[in-house]
Motif scaffolding. Structure first.
Motif, PDB file in Angstrom:
ATOM      1  N   GLY A   1     -62.168 -40.709 -37.139  1.00  0.00           N
ATOM      2  CA  GLY A   1     -62.255 -41.940 -36.365  1.00  0.00           C
ATOM      3  C   GLY A   1     -63.044 -43.020 -37.073  1.00  0.00           C
ATOM      4  N   ALA A   2     -62.943 -44.229 -36.547  1.00  0.00           N
ATOM      5  CA  ALA A   2     -63.674 -45.385 -37.092  1.00  0.00           C
ATOM      6  C   ALA A   2     -64.048 -46.307 -35.941  1.00  0.00           C
ATOM      7  N   ALA A   3     -65.181 -46.958 -36.072  1.00  0.00           N
ATOM      8  CA  ALA A   3     -65.621 -47.937 -35.080  1.00  0.00           C
ATOM      9  C   ALA A   3     -66.374 -49.050 -35.795  1.00  0.00           C
ATOM     10  N   ALA A   4     -66.242 -50.266 -35.277  1.00  0.00           N
ATOM     11  CA  ALA A   4     -66.893 -51.419 -35.891  1.00  0.00           C
ATOM     12  C   ALA A   4     -67.501 -52.301 -34.811  1.00  0.00           C
ATOM     13  N   VAL A   5     -68.567 -53.003 -35.186  1.00  0.00           N
ATOM     14  CA  VAL A   5     -69.190 -53.990 -34.300  1.00  0.00           C
ATOM     15  C   VAL A   5     -69.571 -55.216 -35.122  1.00  0.00           C
ATOM     16  N   VAL A   6     -69.598 -56.369 -34.457  1.00  0.00           N
ATOM     17  CA  VAL A   6     -70.091 -57.605 -35.062  1.00  0.00           C
ATOM     18  C   VAL A   6     -71.380 -57.994 -34.368  1.00  0.00           C
ATOM     19  N   LEU A   7     -72.405 -58.305 -35.154  1.00  0.00           N
ATOM     20  CA  LEU A   7     -73.693 -58.762 -34.636  1.00  0.00           C
ATOM     21  C   LEU A   7     -73.934 -60.210 -35.029  1.00  0.00           C
ATOM     22  N   GLN A   8     -74.542 -60.942 -34.086  1.00  0.00           N
ATOM     23  CA  GLN A   8     -74.922 -62.326 -34.317  1.00  0.00           C
ATOM     24  C   GLN A   8     -76.063 -62.667 -33.378  1.00  0.00           C
ATOM     25  N   MET A   9     -76.955 -63.535 -33.801  1.00  0.00           N
ATOM     26  CA  MET A   9     -78.019 -63.993 -32.911  1.00  0.00           C
ATOM     27  C   MET A   9     -77.412 -64.788 -31.764  1.00  0.00           C
ATOM     28  N   THR A  10     -77.877 -64.488 -30.541  1.00  0.00           N
ATOM     29  CA  THR A  10     -77.347 -65.182 -29.372  1.00  0.00           C
ATOM     30  C   THR A  10     -78.383 -65.165 -28.247  1.00  0.00           C
ATOM     31  N   ASP A  11     -78.305 -66.145 -27.372  1.00  0.00           N
ATOM     32  CA  ASP A  11     -79.125 -66.142 -26.166  1.00  0.00           C
ATOM     33  C   ASP A  11     -78.254 -66.057 -24.917  1.00  0.00           C
TER      34      ASP A  11
ATOM     35  N   MET B   1     -83.732 -64.075 -21.481  1.00  0.00           N
ATOM     36  CA  MET B   1     -84.154 -63.451 -22.757  1.00  0.00           C
ATOM     37  C   MET B   1     -83.946 -64.442 -23.887  1.00  0.00           C
ATOM     38  N   ASN B   2     -84.867 -64.481 -24.841  1.00  0.00           N
ATOM     39  CA  ASN B   2     -84.740 -65.339 -25.992  1.00  0.00           C
ATOM     40  C   ASN B   2     -83.605 -64.850 -26.884  1.00  0.00           C
ATOM     41  N   SER B   3     -83.280 -65.671 -27.873  1.00  0.00           N
ATOM     42  CA  SER B   3     -82.217 -65.313 -28.800  1.00  0.00           C
ATOM     43  C   SER B   3     -82.540 -63.991 -29.502  1.00  0.00           C
ATOM     44  N   ALA B   4     -81.520 -63.125 -29.586  1.00  0.00           N
ATOM     45  CA  ALA B   4     -81.682 -61.802 -30.192  1.00  0.00           C
ATOM     46  C   ALA B   4     -80.345 -61.367 -30.777  1.00  0.00           C
ATOM     47  N   PRO B   5     -80.349 -60.379 -31.663  1.00  0.00           N
ATOM     48  CA  PRO B   5     -79.076 -59.895 -32.204  1.00  0.00           C
ATOM     49  C   PRO B   5     -78.194 -59.320 -31.102  1.00  0.00           C
ATOM     50  N   GLY B   6     -77.028 -59.912 -30.922  1.00  0.00           N
ATOM     51  CA  GLY B   6     -76.126 -59.499 -29.866  1.00  0.00           C
ATOM     52  C   GLY B   6     -74.882 -58.816 -30.418  1.00  0.00           C
ATOM     53  N   ILE B   7     -74.335 -57.899 -29.635  1.00  0.00           N
ATOM     54  CA  ILE B   7     -73.096 -57.218 -29.998  1.00  0.00           C
ATOM     55  C   ILE B   7     -71.943 -58.100 -29.531  1.00  0.00           C
ATOM     56  N   MET B   8     -71.414 -58.886 -30.447  1.00  0.00           N
ATOM     57  CA  MET B   8     -70.421 -59.897 -30.111  1.00  0.00           C
ATOM     58  C   MET B   8     -69.028 -59.303 -29.898  1.00  0.00           C
ATOM     59  N   ALA B   9     -68.746 -58.182 -30.553  1.00  0.00           N
ATOM     60  CA  ALA B   9     -67.427 -57.560 -30.438  1.00  0.00           C
ATOM     61  C   ALA B   9     -67.507 -56.130 -30.926  1.00  0.00           C
ATOM     62  N   ILE B  10     -66.606 -55.303 -30.414  1.00  0.00           N
ATOM     63  CA  ILE B  10     -66.533 -53.902 -30.825  1.00  0.00           C
ATOM     64  C   ILE B  10     -65.073 -53.480 -30.851  1.00  0.00           C
TER      65      ILE B  10
END
Length: 349
Positions: free
Chosen positions: A192-202, A1-10
């Motif tokens: 409750g609370a939840a967080a995620v980090v997004l970044q472009m990744t391949d 898959m080409n580079s796309a917004p990835g869920i780097m951490a949660i």
């Protein structure tokens, strides 16, 4: 898959105080005579919820709190568990606050100006040139529009990182009267609370967001949400929602899958908002899912209740932790909230 917004951490967080359904029913019925009957007790005890977390001490809280008391709880609670969720997410991703370029905060259970983004930037020492957005009033569906704003940002700026925080203090907006909708809200909602980090990744190791799809039913605008009464937020929760949720979910998911030339059988992971026992059962029926396919939604409901916007991210966290997704797997995220809005996203591993 080409580079796309990835869920780097949660990461997730809850107030430390956790109470059983029996404890919460006893607390409310102590002060509200309307609750002292078997029908209301049945709502609490047959909710498929074991525990919920609240930003109060059951030994000292009094249900006749003022609007100022409730606002103070929202601000203090959202900041405390919001910071904890962000800290855990950054630690899980090996990141620092200074690595984040865009901060999105979603909440519907209180209001503050300056918003939570400004307060978090100050208290957590984010960079002072960080971009930010506060998304309000989107209810249980809010995580997905928030996720889409983060997605759009990293698509536009491929070398940057976005952090989404969803945080709700439902214990700051309970309302006690003699209506069934407030009974249900008081019986199933938690903090409750939840967080995620997004970044472009391949990277093939990172789950990526492929696309989003929304379905709005304006005719049901008044069926879910909050109204103001005596300076307090009072939940609006039509009994019809539990019966129509699955059918509307089927509409938006069909559109999402068609957009991506997929069938329902191609989906490996169903990341469905834990809106309540009957909502999950209706989703299961209408989407023709197995008990195993809704197990993570039911686990979140059992252990935390319905936390509004963070809930679907709790289900995502359970999926990432326990379902062992493999490269090539597909997942559908679904949340629903005021509007009436059905929000969905396609996740690709």
């Amino acid at each position: 898959m080409n580079s796309a917004p990835g869920i780097m951490a949660i990461g997730t967080a809850n107030p430390p105080n956790r109470y059983s359904q029996a404890q919460m029913y006893e607390l409310i019925s102590r002060y509200a005579p309307f609750y002292r009957n078997e029908r209301i007790r049945h709502v609490f005890m047959n909710s498929d919820i074991d525990y919920r977390h609240f930003f109060f001490d059951i030994e000292t809280v009094h249900p006749n709190e003022t609007p100022d008391d409730l606002h103070a709880r929202f601000l203090q609670g959202s900041m405390k568990i919001g910071k904890e969720a962000i800290t855990r997410t950054l630690e899980n991703g090996g990141l620092n606050v200074t690595d984040i370029d865009y901060l999105v905060v979603v909440s519907c259970t209180g209001y503050t100006c300056p918003g939570l983004t400004s307060r978090l930037i100050k208290e957590m020492n984010f960079r002072t040139n960080i971009q930010r957005a506060d998304l309000l009033g989107m209810g249980c569906a809010g995580a997905l529009p928030g996720l889409q704003r983060a997605y759009d940002f990293v698509k536009a700026y491929p070398d940057k990182k976005a952090l989404l925080l969803t945080v709700e203090i439902c214990s700051a907006c309970y309302y006690i009267d003699e209506s069934l909708e407030t009974v249900v809200g008081n019986a199933i909602c938690g903090d409750g609370a939840a967080a995620v980090v997004l970044q472009m990744t391949d990277s093939s190791e990172i789950p990526k967001i492929s696309s989003f799809e929304t379905h709005l039913e304006p005719s049901l605008l008044d069926s879910v949400g909050f109204e103001q009464r005596e300076g307090k937020l009072r939940i609006i929760l039509s009994k019809d929602i539990r019966d129509i949720a699955g059918g509307l979910a089927k509409v938006v998911i069909t559109k999402l899958l068609t957009l991506n030339n997929l069938t329902k059988e191609a989906v490996n992971h169903w990341i469905l908002h834990s809106g309540g026992r009957k909502v999950i059962d209706n989703l299961k029926k209408e989407l023709e899912l197995s008990e195993e396919q809704v197990t993570h939604s039911k686990t979140v409901l059992r252990n935390w209740g319905n936390m509004s916007s963070p809930t679907v991210l709790f289900v995502l966290n359970e999926t990432l932790s326990l379902a062992n997704p493999r490269p090539g797997d597909l997942g559908v995220m679904l949340a629903m909230g005021p509007g009436l809005a059905l929000e969905s996203a396609l996740i690709v591993w």
